[in-house]
Motif scaffolding. Structure first.
Motif, mmCIF file in Angstrom:
data_model
loop_
_atom_site.group_PDB
_atom_site.id
_atom_site.type_symbol
_atom_site.label_atom_id
_atom_site.label_comp_id
_atom_site.label_asym_id
_atom_site.label_seq_id
_atom_site.Cartn_x
_atom_site.Cartn_y
_atom_site.Cartn_z
ATOM 1 N N ASP A 326 34.161 33.825 4.929
ATOM 2 C CA ASP A 326 33.972 33.875 3.997
ATOM 3 C C ASP A 326 34.375 33.293 3.059
ATOM 4 N N THR A 327 33.264 32.506 2.073
ATOM 5 C CA THR A 327 33.569 31.081 1.253
ATOM 6 C C THR A 327 34.676 31.550 0.240
ATOM 7 N N GLU A 328 36.161 31.363 0.811
ATOM 8 C CA GLU A 328 37.202 32.157 -0.453
ATOM 9 C C GLU A 328 38.323 31.007 -0.201
ATOM 10 N N SER A 329 39.444 30.886 -1.038
ATOM 11 C CA SER A 329 40.978 30.674 -0.748
ATOM 12 C C SER A 329 41.435 30.979 0.381
ATOM 13 N N ASN A 330 41.377 32.881 0.664
ATOM 14 C CA ASN A 330 42.107 33.134 1.244
ATOM 15 C C ASN A 330 41.778 34.342 1.689
ATOM 16 N N LEU A 331 42.004 34.628 3.087
ATOM 17 C CA LEU A 331 40.563 36.040 3.941
ATOM 18 C C LEU A 331 42.151 36.497 4.650
ATOM 19 N N SER A 332 41.679 37.987 4.232
ATOM 20 C CA SER A 332 42.383 38.729 4.840
ATOM 21 C C SER A 332 42.187 39.593 6.729
ATOM 22 N N LEU A 333 42.579 39.431 8.055
ATOM 23 C CA LEU A 333 41.819 40.248 8.543
ATOM 24 C C LEU A 333 42.908 41.717 9.238
ATOM 25 N N THR A 334 42.188 42.815 9.150
ATOM 26 C CA THR A 334 42.659 44.363 9.155
ATOM 27 C C THR A 334 41.930 44.634 11.110
ATOM 28 N N LEU A 335 43.337 45.365 11.590
ATOM 29 C CA LEU A 335 42.890 45.447 12.646
ATOM 30 C C LEU A 335 43.054 46.727 13.103
ATOM 31 N N ASN A 336 42.094 47.847 13.626
ATOM 32 C CA ASN A 336 42.677 49.532 13.483
ATOM 33 C C ASN A 336 43.344 50.194 15.000
ATOM 34 N N ASP A 337 43.924 50.363 14.837
ATOM 35 C CA ASP A 337 44.177 51.609 16.066
ATOM 36 C C ASP A 337 43.831 50.516 16.902
ATOM 37 N N VAL A 338 44.881 49.297 16.924
ATOM 38 C CA VAL A 338 45.647 48.240 18.369
ATOM 39 C C VAL A 338 45.771 48.823 19.486
ATOM 40 N N THR A 339 45.427 47.868 20.705
ATOM 41 C CA THR A 339 45.238 48.321 21.754
ATOM 42 C C THR A 339 46.147 47.409 22.283
ATOM 43 N N PRO A 340 46.795 46.872 23.681
ATOM 44 C CA PRO A 340 47.386 45.878 23.959
ATOM 45 C C PRO A 340 46.093 44.650 24.448
ATOM 46 N N ALA A 341 44.844 45.214 24.468
ATOM 47 C CA ALA A 341 43.866 44.141 24.825
ATOM 48 C C ALA A 341 43.719 43.469 23.335
ATOM 49 N N GLU A 342 44.021 43.308 22.163
ATOM 50 C CA GLU A 342 43.771 42.391 21.272
ATOM 51 C C GLU A 342 45.230 41.849 21.335
ATOM 52 N N GLU A 343 46.190 41.780 21.753
ATOM 53 C CA GLU A 343 47.192 40.745 21.941
ATOM 54 C C GLU A 343 47.022 39.859 22.270
ATOM 55 N N GLY A 344 47.111 38.986 21.568
ATOM 56 C CA GLY A 344 47.022 36.986 21.839
ATOM 57 C C GLY A 344 47.851 36.435 20.568
ATOM 58 N N VAL A 345 46.456 35.391 21.006
ATOM 59 C CA VAL A 345 46.454 33.948 19.693
ATOM 60 C C VAL A 345 45.509 33.993 18.786
ATOM 61 N N TYR A 346 45.248 33.945 17.488
ATOM 62 C CA TYR A 346 44.458 34.336 16.623
ATOM 63 C C TYR A 346 44.451 33.358 15.737
ATOM 64 N N VAL A 365 51.306 43.409 20.092
ATOM 65 C CA VAL A 365 51.115 44.452 21.322
ATOM 66 C C VAL A 365 52.440 45.157 21.406
ATOM 67 N N LYS A 366 52.804 46.256 20.632
ATOM 68 C CA LYS A 366 54.237 46.963 21.570
ATOM 69 C C LYS A 366 53.521 47.913 21.641
ATOM 70 N N TYR A 367 54.107 48.573 23.227
ATOM 71 C CA TYR A 367 53.860 49.991 23.602
ATOM 72 C C TYR A 367 54.926 50.229 25.071
ATOM 73 N N PRO A 368 55.140 52.038 25.152
ATOM 74 C CA PRO A 368 55.971 52.394 26.729
ATOM 75 C C PRO A 368 55.200 52.090 27.676
ATOM 76 N N PRO A 369 56.303 51.794 28.599
ATOM 77 C CA PRO A 369 55.753 52.014 30.494
ATOM 78 C C PRO A 369 54.491 52.162 30.653
ATOM 79 N N ARG A 370 54.062 51.492 31.090
ATOM 80 C CA ARG A 370 52.991 52.584 32.162
ATOM 81 C C ARG A 370 53.195 53.362 32.784
ATOM 82 N N GLU A 371 52.588 54.594 33.925
ATOM 83 C CA GLU A 371 53.113 54.710 35.033
ATOM 84 C C GLU A 371 52.855 54.095 35.336
#
Length: 692
Positions: A326-346, A365-371
């Motif tokens: 967007d053409t603004e002086s500030n911009l916010s990105l909201t991520l819902n229902d985050v999964t470990p696949a969305e962990e990384g560099v933004y 993205v923090k999550y408990p151990p998998r089986e």
């Protein structure tokens, strides 16, 4: 306060002496005509040039013409002089002199425009009363006008009308447009770019003969190395004073105020003009959240703010994928229902045409151990080396713990992979192995079973034992698969693996342990002092091996110990009961008012009461017992049986539910008490106890 531009020490002020100006003009025209005539007298061809020129000059002189500035300005509450010169046809002769009128707004008298000034009378529009004056000599064709104390309402077009008497009146269509300024003007470039030299010029009109303006710059203290220069410009019979400020702006100067002040010395007249600097610069900072954490399944908002001018095009990217812009002086990105696949560099990128800048953050993205994933259950041979693998995922990285049958084995690893090395596994390594993964958000585990197969091993419990009716031989072995047990009597060349008329053969399997037992009952097979009359071998075997061992004979001592311990225990119990009876009887007698009498016994431990009238109280207070009288002998006999088993001394097993109906205790040598009853025929004293 600011800085002043340098003053002009020799400011030329043009005095509008139209008469002198007209004279000079006429002299120039005469001189030019005379020179041309002198030059042309030498040649005939000059006549052809002179005639048209003379016609043009005469034609110009015969027209109604006016010269005055098209634009002129003045500061409010000051004065302004509008210079004016006019011409009329040469054939017109003024009737009773030359007169003139200045109109405001439009030139047509029939529309009744406001009269600014008039040479015949002082009747003018009320807004100009006492403000205007004709400075020029109309007879000399000078129509210069002075207006004092001008205000914004005086801004507009001014027209001059020449009146030579009779029908010789003419309103000139040319006009002078007056601009009355309430503040000075500042010449600001259309675009100011950071780090490029900038010039700002402040202008003030100088069209009032009695007032000389001075220019001062304000709010320049924060500027880097400002420079000032002044100038005086006279053009079109108007004069302008200017001051130029030169500096190199930076992004920090964007939005700052600069001021130009015009003042007139020795007066209270001060005029100011403020401008806000609009500095164009490339993005100089891109601010984002610090690297943040979010639990799996939750929402998170990433903020980005870019400092640039103009506002940039902001975009959020994850890897090479553009998520939004967007053409603004500030911009916010909201991520819902985050999964470990969305962990990384933004990355947030700002681009405004003057430059590009970006900043990145890491979203964890923090999550408990998998089986955990572990090896499959397996069966291995003793001595085999194994490597058990456990892998899982979790954030933060989980700790991995190996447990065998619930107990810790190996090292605790803080990683997503753990390997448990089992070198030369033994039968004790058989069991369930569990990998437990834990972090601050939860735990998970997986298990496998390891079965260790090995050749049979004879246990030390294997032996032959003398019992009451013969010899009992027990053979115990462990192995996997479970071993098979056989007894072999080499002296008789007999293999025992089932029950026959002479031998009782018994076998039992408990997991990986097998137990075999035989009992040699015939007298010819009983033991002597040196050993059994018949040797007994135990043979154990499975798919991994076979072994045969001669069983040693051990003398059974449990029978004797049972008799001794049982006897001692029985006497102790009887003594305890008698003491209890004596204590209770004594207390009952005391409670019923009988005087206390000391009884001397040969055996002080055998103290009892024979008072029949205390029987009911005695039943409530004497502890119930099951070891009295003739039962003692039966206990001793039960400590040994045909199988050589016995009960521990004092054991009440098998007797707890029997109810004591009668017990007779007889003690010799005790002296009777007075009033005691219940003497038997043999003269012995006894106490009769009944319990329901």
């Amino acid at each position: 306060m600011g800085n002043y531009g340098p003053k002009h020490p020799e400011r030329v002020r043009r005095r509008k002496d139209l008469k002198a100006g007209e004279r000079v003009s006429e002299e120039q025209d005469s001189g030019a005509e005379a020179g041309m005539r002198q030059a042309c007298t030498q040649t005939m061809w000059c006549l052809t040039l002179l005639l048209p020129l003379l016609l043009i000059i005469n034609d110009v002189a015969s027209q109604w013409t006016v010269w005055l500035p098209r634009d002129i300005s003045a500061m409010t509450n000051t004065c302004v002089v509008i210079p004016c010169t006019f011409m009329y046809p040469s054939g017109v002769r003024p009737y009773r002199g030359v007169h003139g009128v200045w109109y405001y707004g439009q030139p047509y008298p029939q529309l009744f425009p406001p009269v600014v000034a008039k040479s015949r009378t002082d009747v003018v529009h009320e807004s100009y009363k006492g403000r205007t004056k004709l400075l020029g000599d109309l007879q000399q064709r000078n129509c210069t006008l002075l207006i004092n104390s001008v205000g914004p309402e005086h801004s507009g077009r001014y027209y001059f009308r020449a009146d030579l008497g009779g029908a010789n009146m003419y309103t000139f269509p040319d006009f002078a447009e007056l601009k009355v300024l309430e503040q000075p003007s500042i010449d600001v470039p259309e675009e100011i770019v950071s780090d490029e030299s900038l010039e700002l010029t402040c202008y003030a009109p100088d069209n009032c003969p009695d007032l000389t303006p001075e220019i001062q710059w304000m709010y320049t203290d924060y500027l880097p190395d400002p420079e000032f220069s002044s100038d005086y410009v006279e053009e079109g019979n108007t004069a302008v004073v200017s001051s130029t400020l030169t500096f190199t702006p930076r992004p920090v100067h964007n939005g700052q105020l600069l001021g130009c002040r015009v003042y007139y010395p020795n007066t209270t007249l001060v005029y100011e003009r403020l401008v806000t600097l609009d500095i164009k610069y490339a993005p100089r900072s891109v601010w984002v959240n610090v690297s943040s954490e979010v639990m799996e399944g939750n929402s998170v908002t990433l903020h980005c703010e870019v400092d640039s001018n103009p506002a940039p095009r902001i975009s959020w990217k994850f890897g090479d994928q553009e998520l939004m812009w967007d053409t603004e002086s500030n911009l916010s990105l909201t991520l819902n229902d985050v999964t470990p696949a969305e962990e990384g560099v933004y990355t947030c990128i700002g681009d405004n045409g003057f430059g590009v800048m970006n900043t990145s953050l890491y979203l964890a993205v923090k999550y408990p151990p998998r089986e955990p994933i572990v090896n499959n259950s397996m069966t291995v041979l003793e001595g085999t080396s194994l490597a058990l693998h456990c892998s899982t995922q979790g954030s933060p990285a989980p700790t991995l713990t190996w447990l065998k049958d619930g107990e810790l084995v190996g090292m605790i690893t803080a990683d997503e992979l753990s390997v448990l090395e089992l070198e030369g596994i033994t039968p004790q390594g058989d069991g369930q192995y569990r990998c437990l993964a834990e972090n601050e958000h939860g735990r998970a585990s997986s298990s496998l079973n390891i079965t260790v197969e090995y050749a049979p091993v004879l246990l030390e419990e294997s032996k032959c034992t003398v019992v009451r009716e013969g010899v009992q031989c027990v053979c115990m072995a462990t192995g996997n698969p479970e071993p098979t047990i056989e007894f072999y009597l080499p002296d008789l060349n007999i293999t025992i693996n089932e029950t026959d008329g002479r031998y009782n053969f018994y076998t039992h399997t408990d997991g990986q342990t097998s137990t075999g037992m035989i009992k040699l009952r015939e007298k010819g097979e009983r033991v002597n002092n040196n050993g059994p009359a018949v040797n007994v071998h135990c043979s154990i075997s499975n798919v991994y091996g076979r072994e045969s061992i001669l069983l040693e004979l051990q003398q059974e001592k449990k029978y004797l110990m049972a008799v001794i311990v049982g006897t001692i225990g029985g006497v102790a119990v009887i003594a305890f009961i008698i003491a209890a009876v004596r204590y209770v009887g004594h207390n009952n007698k005391k409670d019923n008012g009988y005087p206390r009498q000391d009884v001397v016994l040969e055996n002080p431990a055998l103290y009892y009461s024979a008072a029949k009238k205390d029987k009911q109280n005695l039943r409530k207070k004497v502890l119930k017992t099951e070891l009295l009288g003739s039962k003692f002998n039966s206990i001793l006999e039960e400590t040994t049986g045909e199988d050589g088993d016995f009960h521990p001394p004092g054991s009440l097993e098998g007797m707890e539910r029997r109810e004591l109906n009668y017990a007779a205790l007889e003690f010799g040598g005790a002296r009777p008490r007075e009033g005691a009853s219940g003497r038997g025929d043999d003269g012995g004293s006894y106490a009769e106890i009944k319990a329901k």
